[in-house]
Design an enzyme around this catalytic site. Structure first.
Site, mmCIF file in Angstrom:
data_model
loop_
_atom_site.group_PDB
_atom_site.id
_atom_site.type_symbol
_atom_site.label_atom_id
_atom_site.label_comp_id
_atom_site.label_asym_id
_atom_site.label_seq_id
_atom_site.Cartn_x
_atom_site.Cartn_y
_atom_site.Cartn_z
ATOM 1 N N GLY A 117 0.701 -1.276 0.108
ATOM 2 C CA GLY A 117 0.056 0.009 0.221
ATOM 3 C C GLY A 117 0.733 1.272 -0.103
ATOM 4 O O GLY A 117 0.249 2.258 -0.381
ATOM 5 N N GLU A 118 2.079 1.206 0.362
ATOM 6 C CA GLU A 118 2.873 2.589 0.518
ATOM 7 C C GLU A 118 3.489 2.744 -0.883
ATOM 8 O O GLU A 118 3.753 1.922 -1.739
ATOM 9 C CB GLU A 118 4.133 2.137 1.375
ATOM 10 C CG GLU A 118 3.867 1.751 2.826
ATOM 11 C CD GLU A 118 5.080 1.517 3.641
ATOM 12 O OE1 GLU A 118 6.094 2.011 3.374
ATOM 13 O OE2 GLU A 118 4.687 0.839 4.647
ATOM 14 N N SER A 119 3.260 4.262 -1.211
ATOM 15 C CA SER A 119 3.689 4.700 -2.641
ATOM 16 C C SER A 119 5.062 4.110 -2.872
ATOM 17 O O SER A 119 5.379 4.149 -3.987
ATOM 18 C CB SER A 119 3.283 6.377 -2.437
ATOM 19 O OG SER A 119 4.255 6.755 -1.648
ATOM 20 N N ILE B 298 5.126 0.760 -3.843
ATOM 21 C CA ILE B 298 4.664 0.697 -4.926
ATOM 22 C C ILE B 298 5.391 1.165 -6.409
ATOM 23 O O ILE B 298 5.885 0.469 -7.358
ATOM 24 C CB ILE B 298 3.254 1.276 -5.227
ATOM 25 C CG1 ILE B 298 2.499 0.747 -4.348
ATOM 26 C CG2 ILE B 298 2.655 1.324 -6.640
ATOM 27 C CD1 ILE B 298 0.978 1.619 -4.052
#
Length: 1469
Positions: free
Chosen positions: A662-664, A667
Site C-alpha cells: 500500500g505504501e507509495s 509501489i
C-alpha cells in the site's frame, strides 16, 4: 498422394468382361442409364407449360436451350463407341449442371437433375482414369454450390436442399474427390453450413439431415489427414491426383475464415448481420428464387499474399483446407462474442445449439485426425491455443450438454495429443474439472455429475493418473493435479448426512478405476529399484535442472521422485515462511533448498514458483527498501516473459503473484522493476522504460479510480488520454493504444490484492497468455506405460482416503452390484499394498473390513447370528474378502491379524469352522516309520489328538455339525422346525465359510514372511488371553484359549524351519498355562501334549535346538500334582513315542536328564509305568542308545523302576537286567578310548561305580526275587569290570562303599526286621557272602599288590566272621554256618596258591599272616590245619603263648575294620 484404382458399381462389371461384345454391351448399359436420367429430367420439365411448348425467338420457333442440350445429349450417347473413360465427363454432365444452375427451373426439375448427378457419382461412371476428371469434379461442385431454382412451396425447397447435401457428400466420398482443390472443399463445407443455418426455419428432417451431412463431410475430410505425408510439393501425374502438403507450406500463411456480404446483404458472419437461412430475389413472375451462390462463410482472406494463398487453395485438397475448416469450427465457439444480445434473425438457439454443433464437428475431426495432427504445426497450434481457450470457457457453461461435449473433446485430445498439451490439460483440470465437481463453487448438481462422469472416463485411461502425478505433482511449478483429483474422488464418494446417490457411486467407480489400474501394473511389470529419496546434501539451483532424457524411465523416474521430494520440502518451507519469513528462509537454507549465503536469484525463484506462500508477505518483502530485497525484486521480475504482451496484460500477470504493497514508495519500487523488465522485452511503441513506468502507474491509478466504490466521479477516456500526454520521451502515445488500455482496465479490474490460496483458479486472459508462453518452455510431457514406476508414491498418498471412501460406500450401499464394486476395490488395495510393502495400509484395510463382517458384534444367542449372517449379503462378502486378503497377502499383514483372529474366534464359537482349521499340514502329508515294527504310520498316531479331554466336554463343531444341529430335534428340549428361509440362510453361511478357506491361513503359514508369521503368533497368544490362576476362567474363555493354542501349535509345527522365530513366544505361553493351572482342564491338556508334539516333530530337524526343546519338557515336571496324575499315562505314552522316534537326536546330558526325569516319575504310577519302562528299555536294551551323556541318568531311572512295586515283579527284574547289561557299554567305551588314545578311565570308572552303587541299593529291596536278582546283577557288574582297566584305588573304594556296605546292611536288615517285610533273608545273606568270595578271588591278583590290601582282607574276614555268627530270629542259620567256612577255606587256598598268604618271617614280622589266622581261627579254627597241614603243631604253640593279648588285638582290629565300611556306607547313604 496416389489413389487406388476404382472398381465398384457398373465400372466393376465393365472391367470383369474382356470380350469386345461384352464391352460393347457395357457401354450400351451406361448409355441407357444416362439416357434414362435425361428422360427423367425432360419428363418433369414437360409438366410445366413453359418447357412443354415452344416460344418465338425472332422469326423461328425454338426450344429452350436447356431442353435442346438434353435432347442433344440423348442423340449422342448411343453413338459413342469408345470406352467411357476416354469420354470427357463434361459432355454428359453439362446438360444436368445447366439445369441445376438455371434460376428458371423450378424445384422439382432441379431436384431431378441433382438426383441424376448423384446417380452418376455414386455409380462412378467416371473415375481417376477418366479424361478431364478434375474439370468434371470442379464443375459439379461449382454448379451444385451455386444452385438456383424457383421456390414453389417449402416442401419442394427442402427436397432440393437435401439433394444438394446428398450430391456434395457424394463428391467428397467419391474416389475421384482427391482431385478437388482446397478451395472447392472449403466451398462444399461452406455450402453445407449455410444449409444447416437455413434448416433452422424449415422442417425437422432437413435440420437433421443437414447436420448429419456436415458431420459426414468433416469425418470424410479429416479421415485423410493420417495419410498426408510431411513432404515437400504436390503433383498431378497421369490424371491421378496426388496431394502431399508439407508443414512448411502450411505454416507460411495464416489461413483464416472471413465473411463476404452477398449482394443482398445476407450470408454474412458480420456481428451486425448474422447469417440468414437463404437469400431471396424476385423475378418477373413473382416467384421467389433460392440461391446458394453468394453466401460465403469460408474463404481466403484478402491480403497481400492473396496470390500465394490462391495457389495453395487451387492445389488438390490437403492440410490447407483442413486448417481453414478447423479454424472455422473453432471460430463458431467464438460466435457469442460477435453476436449482440438483441433479437437475432437466425433461428439456431445459440445458448446450446451452435457450441454443441461445433464441438461435435471438432470432436469428429480430432477422432479421425488423431496423432497425425501433431505432424502439422498449424493444426496443432489451433488446438493448443484457440480451441483449448474456448474449451476452457465453455467448460464452465451452465449447460450440462455443452460441458459433456467439452469433456469428450478434451478426452480425445488427451488420448491423441497429450504430449503437446501439457499445461493446457493442467489448466483444464484445475480450472474446470476441480471447480465444477464441487458444489461450493456454485456448480449445479447436473454440472457436478457431468464433470464427475468425465473425470471417471479419464481415470479409466490406464496411464492417466500416473501421468498426472509424473508431469504435474512432481513438477515444482505445477499444481498437484493427481493429489487434487484423488482427494476429489475420495470426498465425492462420501455420503455426508445424506443417502447414497449416483454421484457417490460414480466417484467410487473413478477411485476404483485408478486403484485397479495400479493393481494391474503390479503383475505385469517390475518397478525400478527405488530407494528412499534422501535429504539434499548441498544447494543446487534445482529450478533450472532438467532431466537428460524424458523418454528413458531409468532417468526420468529418479528425477521426478527427487523433484517431488523437493516440492514437498518447499511446501514445508512455505509454511515456515508464512509464520516467520526470516525463520522460513533459514529453514530452507538448513535443508539446502536455498544456498547458505542467500543470493537474489534463488530467493526470487522461491517466491515465483512456490505455491502456498502468503502473498502479503511476499509483497512486503519485494517492496522493502533493503538492497538485497531490491535485488530480489529485480530478479523476480526477470522470471516473467513479457515478450509481445500488452502492457495491461503483463501488469495483471505480474501483480497476480503477490499483493501490491500500500505504501507509495514500495509501489514505485515494484513498478520500476516491472517497467524495466517489460521495456526490455516489449519496447514496441514505448520510447524508454520511464514511459513504461509512468504508463504502468497511470494504469494502477485508473484501476483504482474505476473499481473503487468510494470514488464517485470516474475518470473518462479523455481524462485518461489527457493524463498521459507527452510521457513517451516527450511525445504522445497513439490514441488508439491508450483507448484500448482504458477499455481493458474498465472492463476487467487489475486485482492488486489477489486471493490467498483461492482453491482452484479462474482462467483469465492474462493467465492464458502466460500459459501459452510457458508451454513453449515447459519440460516435455512424460508418457507413462504399463510400468509401476511411481505407483508406490501415488498409492501412499491416496491409500488412506481411498480405503475410507470405499468403506463408507460399502457401509451405506444396499445393491449387490455396489458391493461387488467395493470388494474389487478392497482386493485391489490389498494387492497394491502387498506389492509395495505398505503393511500399515493393509492393516488398516483389514481393520475396516472386519467391522463389516458383523462377526465382532456382541450377540445374545447362538442361532440368531448364524441366521442373520446368512441373510446379510454385505457381511458375507466382507468375510470372504477378509479371508481372501489373509490368504493372498498374509505376508504383509501385521497388527491386522488380531482382527482376523477375532473373526475366526467368533466363527469357532458359533461352530462354523471346518474341523481341519486347527490341524497342521504335516498331519496329512508326513509319514514316519515305527522303529519297532518297521511299518509306516501316520504322524497323527504319535499325537494325543484322538484322546478326548478329561472332564471338559466339547460341543459339536464343524460345518456339517453346525448344520445338523439346526436340523435335529431334541426330544428333551422340543424346538420348532426351521423354516425354509432359515435353512437357506444356514446354507449360505456354510457356503461362505467354505469359500473363506480359513484353514489355509494356518496350514500355509510356512510360506508367510517372518515378520507376518511372528505377528500371527503374537496375535494368537493375545487372543488366547492370560490364563487365570486356579482355573477361574469361564468355559467360553477356556474354549477360546484352547482353540488359540491349537492354532499356535499348528503354525509352530508348520514352520519347523523357522522355529527359532516362534519358539520363545510359544514356550512362554505354554509355560504360563502350565504354571497357573491347578486342576485338570482342556487348556493345560492341550498345552502339555502340544508341547510334547512340538518336541516330537521338531527334534529330527532341529538338532541345534534339541536342548532348548527338551528343556521345555521340564514344564511337565512343574505340573500341579492333580494335573500330572490326570494326564500321566498319556504324557508317558507321548514321551515314549518321542524317545523311540528321536533317541538318536538327543545328544546332550541336559536333554537326557529331562527325559530320564519324566521316565523316573512314571515308575511309581500304575498306568504310566509300563510305557515309561518301555521307553527306558528302548534306550538301554543292548546299549542301543546309551551314551556317556545319558548313562548315569538311565541308570538312575532303571533303579527307580527296579525299586518300584507298581506292576509285576518281572519289570523290576528286567530293570535290573538293563542295569547289569549296561556294563558291556562301559567295557566297549573303555576299549574304544584306549584305542583312540583318550584318557577316559576316570569318567568310565565313575559311571561304573554309580552302576554298582545303584545295584547295591536295590540289593536291599524287600522283595526276595528283586533282592536276589540285584545281587546277581551286582556280581555280574563287579566280575565284568576287569576289561575296563579300573584304577586299584577305585576297587578299594568299591569294596568299602558297595560290597562291605551291602553286606553290613543286609545283615542288619536280617537281624532287625520281621520276616513279613523281608522274606528268606538267609538265602540273600548266602548269596551276598558268595558274591564277596567270588569277587574277591577274581580280583585277587589286582588287589594283592596294593598297600592297603591287608586292610581290605581284614574287612573281608570281618564280614565272614559276622555272617558266621549271624543270628536270624534269634538263632544262627545252619546254611550260613556251613557255607561261610567253605567259602573262607576256598579263599585261603587260592591265596596260598597265588602266594599271597604265606609265612614270610617269624612271629611278629608278618602282620598279614598273623592277622589272617587270628580272624580265621575265630571263625573256623580247623581251617589252618586244612590249608597248611605242615604248620599245624607250630601254630598251636604260638597260639598258646600269645592267645590272650593277640585276641584283644584282633578284636580291636576287627572293630576298626568293621567300623570303616560302616562309616563309608553311612556317608554313601
Amino acid at each position: 498422394m496416389g489413389r487406388p484404382k476404382l472398381q465398384t458399381g457398373i465400372k466393376a462389371i465393365e472391367e470383369e468382361r474382356s470380350e469386345d461384345c461384352e464391352c460393347t454391351s457395357n457401354r450400351g448399359a451406361l448409355a441407357c442409364m444416362v439416357n434414362s436420367e435425361v428422360g427423367a429430367v425432360l419428363a418433369v420439365m414437360r409438366r410445366n407449360v413453359r418447357w412443354g411448348g415452344r416460344y418465338m425467338a425472332g422469326d423461328d420457333q425454338l426450344e429452350h436451350t436447356l431442353v435442346q442440350s438434353l435432347k442433344a445429349l440423348r442423340r449422342q450417347i448411343f453413338s459413342w463407341d469408345q470406352n467411357w473413360q476416354s469420354i470427357n465427363p463434361a459432355v454428359y454432365l453439362k446438360p444436368f449442371l445447366d439445369v441445376i444452375r438455371s434460376d428458371e427451373t423450378g424445384a422439382p426439375i432441379t431436384g431431378v437433375a441433382l438426383t441424376s448427378v448423384y446417380k452418376i457419382l455414386s455409380l462412378e461412371i467416371f473415375d481417376l482414369n477418366t479424361v478431364n476428371v478434375e474439370e468434371a469434379m470442379h464443375s459439379i461442385v461449382d454448379a451444385v454450390t451455386s444452385c438456383r431454382f424457383e421456390v414453389i412451396d417449402p416442401a419442394s425447397e427442402e427436397v432440393v436442399l437435401m439433394k444438394i447435401l446428398q450430391v456434395l457428400l457424394a463428391c467428397m466420398k467419391s474416389k475421384a474427390s482427391v482431385v478437388l482443390s482446397n478451395q472447392h472443399v472449403c466451398t462444399i463445407v461452406n455450402t453445407c453450413f449455410r444449409i444447416v443455418h437455413q434448416a433452422g426455419t424449415k422442417g425437422e428432417l432437413l435440420q437433421r439431415i443437414a447436420r448429419h451431412t456436415m458431420h459426414e463431410l468433416i469425418r470424410c475430410i479429416f479421415a485423410h489427414l493420417p495419410d498426408i505425408e510431411c513432404t515437400e510439393g504436390s503433383s498431378l501425374s497421369n490424371g491421378n491426383a496426388a496431394f502431399i502438403k508439407s508443414d512448411a507450406l502450411v505454416g507460411e500463411k495464416d489461413y483464416t475464415f472471413v465473411s463476404k456480404k452477398s449482394e443482398n446483404g445476407n450470408g454474412s458472419l458480420d456481428p451486425e448481420n448474422p447469417p440468414v437461412s437463404v437469400g431471396f430475389a424476385t423475378n418477373a413472375s413473382g416467384n421467389s428464387v433460392a440461391s446458394l451462390a453468394d453466401d460465403n462463410v469460408i474463404g481466403i482472406g484478402s491480403s497481400n499474399d492473396g496470390a500465394s494463398d490462391g495457389h495453395l487453395m487451387t492445389e488438390p485438397y490437403g492440410v490447407p483446407c483442413m486448417v481453414e475448416i478447423f479454424h472455422f469450427l473453432c471460430s463458431l465457439l467464438n460466435f457469442g462474442e460477435h453476436v449482440g444480445m438483441g433479437q437475432r434473425s437466425n433461428t439456431i438457439a445459440f445458448d446450446e445449439d451452435v457450441p454443441l454443433f461445433a464441438l461435435g464437428l471438432i470432436n469428429s475431426a480430432i477422432e479421425l485426425g488423431g496423432l497425425a495432427i501433431e505432424r502439422h504445426a498449424k493444426l496443432l497450434s489451433l488446438i493448443q491455443d484457440e480451441l483449448f481457450r474456448n474449451l476452457m470457457q465453455f467448460g464452465l457453461s451452465m449447460s450440462p450438454l455443452i460441458l459433456s461435449m467439452v469433456c469428450s473433446v478434451v478426452l480425445n485430445l488427451y488420448h491423441h495429443l497429450r504430449t503437446e498439451l501439457k499445461l493446457q490439460l493442467e489448466a483444464f483440470f484445475s480450472c474446470v474439472i476441480l471447480r465444477l465437481a464441487q458444489s461450493r463453487y456454485g456448480a449445479s448438481y447436473q454440472q457436478q455429475e457431468v464433470t464427475m462422469e468425465a473425470l471417471v472416463d479419464f481415470c479409466r485411461q490406464t496411464s492417466f493418473m500416473s501421468e498426472m502425478y509424473a508431469n504435474f505433482d512432481c513438477d515444482i511449478t505445477c499444481t498437484n493435479v493427481f493429489e487434487d483429483l484423488a482427494n476429489l474422488l475420495s470426498k465425492s464418494a462420501f455420503p455426508v448426512n445424506c443417502p447414497l446417490s449416483a454421484m457417490h457411486i460414480l466417484a467410487l467407480d473413478g477411485l476404483i478405476a485408478v486403484i485397479q489400474g495400479m493393481a494391474e501394473r503390479v503383475g505385469s511389470s517390475q518397478s525400478l529399484e527405488q530407494g528412499i529419496v534422501g535429504d539434499l546434501e548441498e544447494y543446487n539451483p534445482f529450478w533450472t535442472v532438467k532431466c537428460e532424457n524424458y523418454s528413458d524411465a531409468s532417468q526420468w523416474v529418479g528425477f521426478v521422485r527427487r523433484r517431488k521430494f523437493i516440492k514437498r520440502r518447499l511446501m514445508i518451507g512455505a509454511d515456515h515462511f508464512n509464520r516467520d519469513p526470516k525463520k522460513g528462509l533459514e529453514f530452507l537454507q538448513g535443508t539446502h533448498l536455498l544456498p547458505d549465503k542467500l543470493d537474489p536469484q534463488s530467493v526470487a525463484c522461491f517466491f515465483r514458483y512456490t505455491a502456498g506462500l502468503d502473498k502479503n508477505l511476499v509483497g512486503d518483502f519485494l517492496g522493502n527498501h533493503d538492497d538485497f530485497c531490491v535485488q530480489v525484486l529485480h530478479e523476480f521480475a526477470r522470471t516473467f516473459d513479457f515478450e509481445d504482451m500488452n502492457l495491461d496484460t503483463a501488469l495483471r500477470l505480474f501483480l497476480e503473484t503477490f499483493r501490491l504493497p500500500g505504501e507509495s514508495q514500495k509501489i514505485q519500487r515494484v513498478l520500476e522493476a516491472f517497467s524495466e523488465r517489460y521495456y526490455e522485452q516489449s519496447p514496441h511503441i514505448l520510447a524508454d522504460k520511464d514511459a513504461a513506468l509512468l504508463l504502468s502507474y497511470s494504469l494502477i491509478m485508473l484501476n483504482t479510480d474505476q473499481h473503487n466504490v468510494q470514488v464517485k466521479k470516474k475518470m473518462t477516456e479523455e481524462d485518461f488520454i489527457r493524463n498521459n500526454r507527452h510521457i513517451n520521451a516527450g511525445k504522445d502515445l497513439p490514441r488508439e493504444f491508450l483507448s484500448d488500455l482504458y477499455q481493458s482496465i474498465c472492463k476487467n479490474e487489475i486485482r492488486t490484492s489477489p486471493e490467498q490460496g483461492a482453491g482452484f483458479p479462474e482462467m483469465t486472459p492474462s493467465h492464458w497468455i502466460d500459459l501459452m508462453k510457458k508451454s513453449k518452455k515447459t519440460p516435455p510431457y512424460i508418457v507413462c506405460d504399463s510400468q509401476a514406476f511411481l505407483d508406490h508414491d501415488m498409492f501412499a498418498i491416496m491409500s488412506g482416503p481411498t480405503i475410507a471412501a470405499i468403506s463408507v460406500v460399502f457401509d451405506h450401499a444396499e445393491q449387490e452390484e455396489v458391493f461387488q464394486t467395493c470388494v474389487g476395490g478392497f482386493l485391489a488395495v490389498a494387492k497394491i499394498s502387498a506389492s509395495h510393502h505398505l503393511e500399515d495400509v493393509l492393516d488398516d484395510l483389514v481393520v475396516s473390513l472386519c467391522k463389516f463382517t458383523t462377526l465382532l458384534n456382541p450377540v445374545s444367542s447362538v442361532e440368531e447370528p448364524v441366521i442373520a449372517f446368512g441373510d446379510d449379503t454385505k457381511a458375507r462378502m466382507a468375510t470372504i474378502t477378509v479371508f481372501t486378503i489373509a490368504n493372498r497377502f498374509g505376508d504383509y499383514i501385521r497388527t491386522g491379524w488380531r482382527n482376523i483372529l477375532d473373526c475366526i474366534l467368533r466363527l469357532h464359537k458359533l461352530g462354523l469352522l471346518p474341523a481341519r482349521v486347527a490341524s497342521d499340514a504335516a498331519d496329512d502329508t508326513e509319514l514316519s516309520t515305527d522303529p519297532i515294527h518297521g511299518k509306516p504310520v501316520s504322524s497323527t498316531s504319535l499325537t494325543v489328538s484322538h484322546i478326548p479331554p478329561i472332564g471338559t466336554p466339547r460341543r459339536s463343531s464343524g460345518l456339517m455339525g453346525r448344520f445338523s444341529q439346526l436340523l435335529s430335534l431334541d426330544a428333551e428340549e422340543p424346538r420348532s422346525q426351521p423354516t425354509e428361509q432359515q435353512l437357506a440362510a444356514h446354507q449360505r453361511t456354510l457356503q461362505t465359510i467354505q469359500k473363506c478357506h480359513i484353514d489355509s491361513i494356518f496350514t500355509e503359514s510356512k510360506f508367510l514372511q517372518a515378520d507376518s508369521l511372528l505377528q500371527l503368533a503374537k496375535a494368537l497368544i493375545w487372543a488366547a488371553g492370560r490364563p487365570q490362576k486356579g482355573g477361574s476362567s469361564s468355559p467360553e474363555d477356556e474354549d477360546t484359549a484352547v482353540f488359540c493354542l491349537e492354532l499356535l501349535i499348528a503354525i509352530t509345527l508348520n514352520n519347523r524351519d523357522r522355529i527359532v522365530l516362534l519358539w520363545q513366544g510359544v514356550y512362554e505361553h505354554i509355560a504360563s498355562i502350565v504354571q497357573s493351572t491347578v486342576m485338570p482342564c482342556a487348556l493345560v491338556e492341550k498345552a502339555v501334549f502340544g508341547l510334547l508334539r512340538i518336541c516330537q516333530r521338531l527334534l529330527p530337524y532341529k538338532e541345534n535346538l534339541a536342548d532348548e526343546l527338551l528343556r521345555s519338557l521340564q514344564l511337565i515336571l512343574k505340573l500341579d500334582a492333580r494335573v500330572a496324575d490326570a494326564y500321566c499315562e498319556h504324557i508317558t505314552q507321548d514321551v515314549m513315542r518321542l524317545v523311540k522316534a528321536n533317541a538318536s537326536h538327543i545328544k546332550s546330558q541336559m536333554g537326557w536328564r529331562t527325559i530320564s526325569s519324566l521316565l523316573s516319575i512314571t515308575a511309581r504310577h500304575p498306568e504310566a509305568s509300563e510305557p515309561g519302562f518301555e521307553a527306558l528299555t528302548f534306550v538301554m536294551a543292548e546299549g542301543a542308545h546309551l551314551t556317556r551323556a545319558n548313562y548315569s541318568l538311565c541308570l538312575d531311572a532303571s533303579r527307580q523302576f527296579a525299586e518300584s512295586r507298581v506292576g509285576l515283579t518281572d519289570r523290576s527284574l528286567r530293570a535290573l537286567d538293563l542295569m547289569a547289561d549296561s556294563v558291556t557299554c562301559l567295557v566297549k567305551w573303555a576299549r574304544e578310548a584306549k584305542e583312540a588314545g583318550e584318557d577316559a578311565g576316570q569318567e568310565i570308572g565313575e559311571m561304573w561305580l554309580r552302576l554298582v552303587q545303584g545295584l547295591r541299593k536295590v540289593c536291599l529291596e524287600q522283595r526276595e526275587e528283586v533282592r536276589n536278582h540285584a545281587l546277581s546283577a551286582l556280581q555280574r557288574c563287579l566280575t565284568s569290570a576287569e576289561g575296563m582297566g579300573l584304577a586299584p584305588a577305585l576297587w578299594l573304594q568299591c569294596f568299602d562303599l558297595v560290597v562291605f556296605t551291602m553286606l553290613d546292611d543286609l545283615l542288619e536288615i536280617a537281624q532287625g526286621h520281621s520276616l513279613k517285610d523281608y522274606r528268606n533273608m538267609e538265602g540273600t545273606l548266602r548269596l551276598a557272602v558268595k558274591l564277596l568270595s567270588k569277587v574277591f578271588l577274581q580280583l585277587l591278583h589286582e588287589l594283592s599288590p596294593l598297600p592297603n590290601f591287608c586292610k581290605l582282607w581284614l574287612g573281608v574276614l570281618g564280614r565272614m566272621d559276622k555272617y558266621m555268627k549271624a543270628k536270624i530270629r534269634g538263632k544262627k542259620t545252619e546254611k550260613l554256618q556251613e557255607e561261610v567256612p567253605e567259602l573262607l577255606k576256598n579263599m585261603l587256598l587260592v591265596m596260598k596258591a597265588k602266594g599271597v598268604l604265606v609265612q614270610r618271617s617269624t612271629l611278629g614280622g608278618d602282620s598279614l599272616w598273623e592277622l589272617t589266622w587270628l580272624h580265621v581261627n575265630g571263625i573256623a579254627p580247623s581251617l589252618h590245619s586244612q590249608v597248611f597241614p605242615d604248620q599245624e603243631t607250630e601254630q598251636e604253640v604260638k597260639v598258646a603263648d600269645t592267645q590272650s593279648p593277640l585276641h584283644r588285638s584282633t578284636d580291636s582290629s576287627a572293630a576298626v575294620s568293621d567300623g570303616s565300611p560302616a562309616a563309608g556306607e553311612s556317608n554313601a547313604r
